[in-house]
Design an enzyme around this catalytic site. Structure first.
Site, PDB file in Angstrom:
ATOM      1  N   SER A 277       0.836  -1.187   0.000  1.00 65.29           N
ATOM      2  CA  SER A 277       0.000   0.000   0.000  1.00 65.29           C
ATOM      3  C   SER A 277       0.870   1.236   0.000  1.00 65.29           C
ATOM      4  O   SER A 277       2.042   1.207   0.350  1.00 65.29           O
ATOM      5  CB  SER A 277      -0.908   0.010   1.223  1.00 65.29           C
ATOM      6  N   LYS A 278       0.229   2.323  -0.385  1.00 64.17           N
ATOM      7  CA  LYS A 278       0.916   3.592  -0.515  1.00 64.17           C
ATOM      8  C   LYS A 278       1.547   4.040   0.798  1.00 64.17           C
ATOM      9  O   LYS A 278       2.583   4.696   0.806  1.00 64.17           O
ATOM     10  CB  LYS A 278      -0.113   4.635  -0.956  1.00 64.17           C
ATOM     11  N   ARG A 279       0.894   3.638   1.896  1.00 61.76           N
ATOM     12  CA  ARG A 279       1.385   4.087   3.194  1.00 61.76           C
ATOM     13  C   ARG A 279       2.814   3.601   3.467  1.00 61.76           C
ATOM     14  O   ARG A 279       3.571   4.242   4.145  1.00 61.76           O
ATOM     15  CB  ARG A 279       0.447   3.612   4.313  1.00 61.76           C
ATOM     16  N   GLY A 281       5.209   3.045   1.230  1.00 63.67           N
ATOM     17  CA  GLY A 281       6.233   3.437   0.259  1.00 63.67           C
ATOM     18  C   GLY A 281       5.584   3.695  -1.086  1.00 63.67           C
ATOM     19  O   GLY A 281       4.364   3.632  -1.204  1.00 63.67           O
TER      20      GLY A 281
END
Ligand code: GLU
Length: 517
Positions: A277-279, A281
């Protein structure tokens, strides 16, 4: 086998997710290896998630990666444009053209087609109108959650709204959706190329909305209609779409169409095995391009997320061309693929080592230009022409190449090459417990040696030879003060490399400054 036709069908919702890019690469490799067609289709039916510029950005990434498709959606000035082939301008996107006989390849351009198909399903008793308001659906969902039931539509409109009422509601323009009537008490089975036999209990599958109240189809309807109309033979996509497969198969059945073969590629995971997920990286290909990862490395890395050339092979660095030969869809793994940034760094550094210095220079230029120290240095070099400046940068790159992880790191660890008056604490010059006297003598000795070397002999090898000889078995005594004088740093490349890059004049200047301290 008949000529395979595959498609990459992204939604223009922002950027090219690594997982999507992997699907595109697998499409490309599969089509290439089997002499098939590769179509780019744009699935833009979710108006709420549409992002301006995303379509262009998706195409740009494919262009950048040389992932060449042969049909579908192109930029007008795309390098993939097929010469002399017929194309037409997209109705809704400026600068975008469509090529091929199964268009439109942009879903928002064929809304009537999907509507017609949805209505056919209603007529045949395979779908029904639903007039439920969002509030009712919301309440139903909360109720189901509380009772720990699967979150599927309760078929209220199918059971309770009579055909007469339906007509009345349609006439008075009540908002509606059209829902798929999932058969009950059935196991849907299919053979996935990657996962083998997959089974779904239809009682757990929702009566999926096919046509939304805004007149747009949902992904499911548009996707099935297009895969059929575009004669797609193999659907390669992420595992997150696996749960949609039973809905799609039922649609194929209701329409009386033959379904394509499915290949669901494994989820991407963080190193802690949670879903990527974006969180945690960057997940967009664009992010990695911006950071100076080479396209060869990104492609190499992404293809290996879930696939490798099989037992016995230890080769890890492959060109796209080599991968085309080796790739086999049925050897893609079922288990989640861990996105390990350290692996990407390693692959990238290997690819950087393979570049010639001239190539490395060309490809790193945009990253140099983003750096303040470079721009200041560049301005200061008024006496030098571009060729001379370029040659200097190439020398820096020669020294840096083996330690470089990505192109955005160029120069970062060696800014002293670009600063005319380096600043440091004079104690840095001292090797171990060396006295002031000895330190001075050491620097003087280096100065004498370097002064003697004529310009044509100012090579890395020669500098190393002469200095190492002069140092004898007390290397640190001579080489540490020299290196510190040239760089002003605790850590840096060797004094031979640094002196070679700086050149005779600048090296001597720096040693003299050290002596004066
Ligand atoms: N539009 C879907 C996506 O964004 C395509 C999924 C599929 O390939 O069926 O990934």
């Amino acid at each position: 086998m008949t000529k395979p036709r595959v498609r990459f069908a992204p939604s223009p919702t922002g950027f090219m997710h690594i997982g999507n890019f992997r699907s595109a690469l697998y499409d490309y490799l599969f089509a290439k290896k089997n002499d098939g067609d590769f179509v780019l289709r744009i699935e833009d039916t979710d108006q709420k998630r549409f992002v301006t510029g995303a379509l262009e950005s998706l195409i740009n990434v494919l262009n950048w990666a040389d992932v060449n498709y042969t049909e579908g959606v192109f930029q007008k000035d795309s390098k993939f444009q097929i010469p002399n082939s017929k194309f037409y301008d997209s109705k809704s996107y400026k600068g975008i053209i469509e090529i091929g006989e199964y268009g439109p390849y942009i879903q928002s351009e064929k809304l009537e087609v999907y509507k017609k198909y949805a209505e056919t399903l209603v007529k045949d008793g395979h779908a029904y109108y639903c007039f439920c308001e969002p509030e009712r659906l919301e309440e139903m969902r909360r109720d189901q959650q509380a009772k720990k039931q699967p979150p599927i539509y309760d078929q209220y409109c199918l059971r309770n709204v009579t055909p007469e009422e339906v007509n009345k509601k349609l006439k008075s323009n009540c908002p509606y959706t059209i829902r798929l009537k999932m058969p009950k008490d059935e196991m849907i089975e299919f053979d996935d190329i990657i996962r083998g036999k997959v089974k779904f209990d239809t009682n757990l599958v929702d009566d999926q909305v096919l046509l939304k109240s805004d007149g747009y189809p949902t992904y499911h309807l548009a996707n099935v209609v297009d895969d059929h109309e575009m004669k797609i033979t193999h659907v390669i996509r992420g595992e997150e779409w696996l749960s949609s497969a039973p809905k799609h198969l039922i649609l194929y059945r209701y329409f009386g169409w033959e379904p394509p073969q499915f290949a669901h590629v494994p989820l991407l995971l963080n190193t802690d095995r949670s879903k990527l997920s974006k969180r945690q990286g960057d997940v967009a290909v664009e992010d990695y391009i911006k950071k100076g990862y080479l396209k060869e490395a990104i492609i190499n890395f992404v293809i290996f997320l879930g696939w490798n050339p099989g037992e016995g092979s230890t080769q890890e660095i492959f060109t796209l061309e080599e991968l085309t030969q080796k790739f086999d869809l049925s050897c893609v793994h079922k288990g989640g693929a861990v996105f390990d940034i350290q692996k990407l760094d390693w692959i990238n550094s290997q690819w950087i080592k393979k570049l010639s210095i001239d190539e490395l220079y060309e490809r790193s230029l945009e990253f140099w230009r983003q750096k303040e120290f470079y721009n200041i240095w560049d301005k200061e070099q008024q006496r030098k022409n571009n060729k001379e400046k370029g040659d200097y940068i190439k020398k820096v790159l020669t020294v840096e190449r083996d330690r470089l992880i990505n192109l955005s790191g160029v120069g970062e660890n060696n800014i002293f090459f670009f600063v005319s008056d380096i600043d440091y604490d004079k104690n840095l010059l001292r090797w171990k417990e060396m006295s002031d006297e000895n330190l001075k003598a050491s620097l003087q000795k280096s100065l004498d040696i370097l002064t003697e070397i004529s310009d044509p002999l100012w090579t890395k090898e020669n500098l190393e030879k002469l200095l190492v000889e002069a140092a004898g078995d007390k290397k640190g005594d001579l080489l540490w003060p020299l290196r510190a004088a040239l760089t002003g740093q605790q850590k840096s490349p060797s004094p031979f490399e640094v002196a070679w890059v700086l050149g005779k004049e600048e090296s001597i200047k720096r040693i003299k400054k050290a002596l004066s301290l």
